[in-house]
Write a protein that holds these residues in place. Structure first.
Motif, mmCIF file in Angstrom:
data_model
loop_
_atom_site.group_PDB
_atom_site.id
_atom_site.type_symbol
_atom_site.label_atom_id
_atom_site.label_comp_id
_atom_site.label_asym_id
_atom_site.label_seq_id
_atom_site.Cartn_x
_atom_site.Cartn_y
_atom_site.Cartn_z
ATOM 1 N N ILE A 170 -5.778 -2.276 7.185
ATOM 2 C CA ILE A 170 -5.098 -3.552 6.934
ATOM 3 C C ILE A 170 -4.865 -4.294 8.238
ATOM 4 O O ILE A 170 -5.092 -5.507 8.336
ATOM 5 C CB ILE A 170 -3.772 -3.306 6.193
ATOM 6 C CG1 ILE A 170 -4.037 -2.699 4.817
ATOM 7 C CG2 ILE A 170 -2.981 -4.609 6.053
ATOM 8 C CD1 ILE A 170 -2.790 -2.208 4.107
ATOM 9 N N CYS A 199 0.555 3.806 -3.157
ATOM 10 C CA CYS A 199 0.034 5.150 -2.898
ATOM 11 C C CYS A 199 1.028 6.259 -3.255
ATOM 12 O O CYS A 199 0.626 7.310 -3.775
ATOM 13 C CB CYS A 199 -0.373 5.275 -1.428
ATOM 14 S SG CYS A 199 -1.853 4.340 -0.985
ATOM 15 N N SER A 208 0.836 -1.208 0.000
ATOM 16 C CA SER A 208 0.000 0.000 0.000
ATOM 17 C C SER A 208 0.869 1.256 0.000
ATOM 18 O O SER A 208 0.530 2.248 -0.655
ATOM 19 C CB SER A 208 -0.924 -0.005 1.221
ATOM 20 O OG SER A 208 -0.196 0.191 2.422
ATOM 21 N N ASN A 261 -2.405 6.534 2.025
ATOM 22 C CA ASN A 261 -1.619 5.482 2.674
ATOM 23 C C ASN A 261 -1.731 5.540 4.199
ATOM 24 O O ASN A 261 -1.706 4.509 4.874
ATOM 25 C CB ASN A 261 -0.160 5.605 2.250
ATOM 26 C CG ASN A 261 0.742 4.613 2.943
ATOM 27 O OD1 ASN A 261 1.643 4.984 3.688
ATOM 28 N ND2 ASN A 261 0.504 3.328 2.730
ATOM 29 N N CYS A 264 -4.668 3.556 5.187
ATOM 30 C CA CYS A 264 -4.660 2.134 4.845
ATOM 31 C C CYS A 264 -4.134 1.253 5.976
ATOM 32 O O CYS A 264 -4.638 0.143 6.188
ATOM 33 C CB CYS A 264 -3.818 1.900 3.590
ATOM 34 S SG CYS A 264 -4.536 2.584 2.078
ATOM 35 N N ASP A 265 -3.115 1.733 6.700
ATOM 36 C CA ASP A 265 -2.462 0.892 7.706
ATOM 37 C C ASP A 265 -3.423 0.370 8.779
ATOM 38 O O ASP A 265 -3.437 -0.836 9.059
ATOM 39 C CB ASP A 265 -1.298 1.646 8.342
ATOM 40 C CG ASP A 265 -0.174 1.908 7.354
ATOM 41 O OD1 ASP A 265 -0.122 1.202 6.322
ATOM 42 O OD2 ASP A 265 0.653 2.804 7.607
#
Length: 349
Positions: free
Chosen positions: A305, A262, A258, A298, A301-302
């Motif tokens: 995920i 990104c 990701s 980004n 996203c962490d």
């Protein structure tokens, strides 16, 4: 870092300051709106992740500092980079003075650098966990040293921002900007400075992470062939590598992917600008804004995920939502009022 200043409408070119100051265009307005939405989501999700990891007990002790550092780096990006980008695009020029100009430019690069270096530390940890599982007893101490190095090195790399950025006032208009104008004698020096940060922000982290996960894949493939040939015993009934370790490996791979997906388009656009500044007249302004917003994605996203691969985090969020709903529901409110009335002392008649 410098790329972001110049390509977000904050050019360090003196002639641009004097003749064509930037304006709050519709594309910039869309960028601000999108960044504010990302800010809200990133702040809530990363704060939830940070609190969940601090309170949780299911995550391995040597992994907890890694996830906490990742969440802290994302929170630094969220509360430094995003608000600064929003305010700077709205005001167009710099209104906060020379000292704040230097500090904010330092913090912006520091936040981006730590985010990349923490991913490198996580990748090295996964490499050691798969290729040298017997060293797991030293993992906590090793990770702590790597994290201290990552954060310290990020601060060191970002420190020149305190000296090269300054506020510059245009000669022909009432316009002040936070730029690097006057810090470099030749354009190639500024280009070299930009390329150095591109290498430390993107190239080196990408190479290290790629090397780590390539070695991991080679080791997994080797163990698979040995297992199929009956040359080795499996660690647990059906797995060569413990399921928990493989699950963590898959999660970190997706987190790294990701990051690459990104930020790669925006960094490539920056390289194009550094060597061909006239590209600004070729590519639409909306593309520059869109790619920067996509890079900020980004940060969101962490935690998503992590949540997909961590049932305890999802359980914490569900529990928090249930508590919030129960606390604010009318039925719950009536119940509390009724209980309060029953326990209150009655006045004598």
């Amino acid at each position: 870092m410098m790329m972001m200043m110049m390509m977000s409408g904050n050019s360090s070119n003196a002639s641009q300051l004097a003749w064509t100051p930037p304006s709050f265009t519709p594309a910039a307005q869309a960028r601000v709106a999108a960044t504010m939405i990302l800010f809200v989501f990133a702040a809530l999700s990363n704060l939830a992740l940070f609190i969940s990891v601090c309170r949780g007990r299911r995550l391995a002790s040597h992994l907890r500092p890694l996830v906490l550092s990742l969440a802290a780096a994302d929170l630094l990006m969220t509360f430094v980079v995003m608000p600064l980008d929003v305010v700077w695009n709205v005001t167009v020029q710099w209104l906060a003075g020379d000292g704040v100009c230097k500090i904010m430019c330092f913090l912006k690069l520091f936040a981006m650098q730590t985010s990349a270096f923490v991913l490198v530390v996580i990748s090295v940890d996964r490499h050691q966990a798969i290729l040298r599982p017997l060293d797991s007893l030293n993992a906590h101490r090793r990770n702590r040293r790597m994290l201290v190095t990552a954060w310290s090195l990020s601060a060191l790399i970002a420190s020149p921002q305190l000296f090269i950025f300054r506020t510059v006032r245009a000669e022909s208009e009432d316009f002040t900007q936070c730029v690097t104008h006057g810090s470099f004698q030749e354009r190639w020096q500024e280009t070299a400075y930009n390329m150095f940060h591109f290498v430390t922000l993107y190239v080196i982290p990408l190479l290290v992470m790629s090397c780590c996960y390539t070695c991991i894949l080679i080791e997994i493939n080797r163990q698979l062939h040995k297992s199929q040939a009956g040359e080795t015993l499996r660690r647990s009934g059906t797995d060569m590598i413990p399921k928990a370790r493989m699950k963590t490996l898959k999660m970190t791979v997706i987190i790294v992917v990701s990051f690459v997906v990104c930020w790669t388009p925006y960094y490539l656009l920056g390289i194009w600008y550094w060597f061909q500044p006239e590209m600004l007249t070729v590519t639409p302004e909306a593309i520059h804004h869109l790619l920067f917003v996509f890079g900020n994605l980004n940060t969101c996203c962490d935690p998503v995920i992590y949540g997909l691969y961590t049932p305890s985090f999802r359980a914490d969020l569900a529990r928090c939502c249930r508590t919030h709903t129960h606390t604010h529901s009318p039925r719950s409110l009536d119940h509390r009022l009724s209980a309060r009335h029953e326990t209150a002392p009655h006045k004598p008649t």
